[in-house]
Design a protein around this motif. Structure first.
Motif, mmCIF file in Angstrom:
data_model
loop_
_atom_site.group_PDB
_atom_site.id
_atom_site.type_symbol
_atom_site.label_atom_id
_atom_site.label_comp_id
_atom_site.label_asym_id
_atom_site.label_seq_id
_atom_site.Cartn_x
_atom_site.Cartn_y
_atom_site.Cartn_z
ATOM 1 N N CYS A 114 7.746 43.540 24.707
ATOM 2 C CA CYS A 114 7.772 44.990 24.911
ATOM 3 C C CYS A 114 9.186 45.480 25.174
ATOM 4 C CB CYS A 114 6.868 45.345 26.096
ATOM 5 S SG CYS A 114 6.897 47.096 26.563
ATOM 6 N N ALA A 174 3.940 53.555 28.408
ATOM 7 C CA ALA A 174 3.054 52.492 28.868
ATOM 8 C C ALA A 174 1.828 53.069 29.580
ATOM 9 C CB ALA A 174 3.808 51.541 29.786
ATOM 10 N N ASP A 224 7.823 48.909 32.549
ATOM 11 C CA ASP A 224 6.522 48.844 31.891
ATOM 12 C C ASP A 224 5.686 47.683 32.423
ATOM 13 O OD1 ASP A 224 7.079 51.048 30.269
ATOM 14 O OD2 ASP A 224 8.024 49.805 28.736
#
Length: 373
Positions: A75, A147, A323
């Motif tokens: 991510c 997120a 996140d």
């Protein structure tokens, strides 16, 4: 191993695309194209519409061929803080930086470049991989909005690696704080400051008394607190009848966080009352913390991946949110990994291309290790 020329071009291409929060369209289109070329199923969600931005989260999935292993996600966020327009990139020897008039944007475009290159490097070896998912999200810098708005049912991975902290490369953030925001409106009474100030109740003065008595800054090794915004008054000759106060507290200890927030809220209310004013205070949980040890699987995998490329990883306690906080709260074990940039969010931001190569090699190693877990 990373292809330095290809990696450098990817990184520079990303830097040239201006992408402040809620304006990530150019980056989203770029990564969607690259991921499709790498054989991923790619989709974009509707987060952009829901938060008033021009792009959504990019979610990509590539089914693995390994008969065992753990599905992982990688991510990064696509937005940067500002200023980034009119970025002038300077490269001297191994170092990439701006001309000092803007940030560089290595946070988090270095992460994106490392992920793209690490995947391409791994795939070129024709080794078996487990399932790989990529989550490139939006508006992380203004409250982890991408997120938070992501439909977690779209996450098909079992373990997550958020490539979103600076030096050293492969540093592993194994804990992060919970975060409470505080919004207070202190309400007093207006009066002419020169003719009859006695009839007024100064909301700014009440705020000042409260803030002056607060424990702020570094409270202890786990806890911080801040008052970041104070706004009030209409004119210099009017006793101010309102004052807006914005603050926060963070701690890796839930007990300490609760105590710090109660301390700040109580002072706002008590000092306002002493002055004849009232305090209307709201608190909000922005995100919850997480804590892992080196015995947890997500950490063990990251450690092994780092050691395979010759790095002894440093386990770190974080002071900010990422996140990973959101994914851990959703029940998906996730840690933050160092990409190697320095001085993020400032005009002095820079990264060494040699560190960016190491970050790409780390991504490649993560995929290889996950395939055999």
């Amino acid at each position: 191993m990373a292809n330095r020329e290809r990696l450098t071009k990817t990184f520079l291409d990303l830097l040239q695309i201006n992408s402040p929060s809620k304006s990530e369209r150019g980056i989203a289109d770029y990564v969607k194209s690259r991921l499709s070329e790498l054989g991923f199923e790619v989709q974009e969600d509707d987060t952009g519409t829901r938060i008033g931005g021009n792009a959504g989260n990019v979610i990509a999935f590539r089914r693995g061929t390994a008969t065992s292993g753990r599905a992982i996600f990688l991510c990064c966020h696509m937005d940067t803080v500002e200023p980034t327009s009119d970025l002038q990139i300077k490269i001297a020897d191994d170092v990439v930086r701006s001309d000092g008039k803007t940030i560089l944007g290595a946070d988090n475009k270095a992460g994106i470049a490392a992920v793209l290159e690490g995947i391409e490097s791994f795939l070129s070896t024709n080794r078996s991989a487990s399932d790989i998912q990529i989550l490139f999200d939006v508006s992380e810098e203004i409250g982890l909005l991408g997120a938070k708005n992501l439909d977690k049912s779209l996450v098909r991975a079992e373990l997550g690696f958020v490539m979103d902290t600076g030096a050293p490369v492969a540093g592993i953030v194994v804990s992060a704080p919970s975060h409470e925001s505080i919004r207070a409106e202190i309400r007093g009474r207006a009066a002419h400051a020169g003719v009859e100030p006695e009839k007024g109740v100064n909301a700014i003065l009440a705020t000042a008394y409260a803030v002056s008595k607060m424990r702020l800054g570094r409270i202890d090794s786990e806890t911080t607190a801040n008052i970041g915004v104070i706004e009030g008054g209409k004119a210099r000759n009017i006793v101010p009848d309102s004052c807006l106060v914005l603050g926060e507290a963070r701690s890796r200890s839930e007990e300490k966080l609760v105590a710090q927030v109660e301390h700040m809220v109580s002072l706002l209310k008590e000092e306002a009352a002493k002055c004849g004013a009232t305090a209307h205070v709201e608190t909000k949980r922005e995100y919850s913390g997480f804590r892992f040890t080196e015995d947890d699987e997500v950490v063990r995998l990251a450690i092994e991946a780092a050691r395979r490329i010759g790095i002894e990883p440093e386990l770190q306690d974080g002071g900010g949110g990422s996140d990973a906080n959101v994914f851990n709260e959703a029940g998906i074990p996730s840690v933050v990994l160092g990409v190697g940039y320095h001085n993020p969010h400032t005009p002095e931001e820079f990264i060494r291309l040699s560190d960016l190569e190491k970050a790409s090699d780390l991504v490649c190693s993560l995929i290889a290790v996950a395939a055999h877990k």
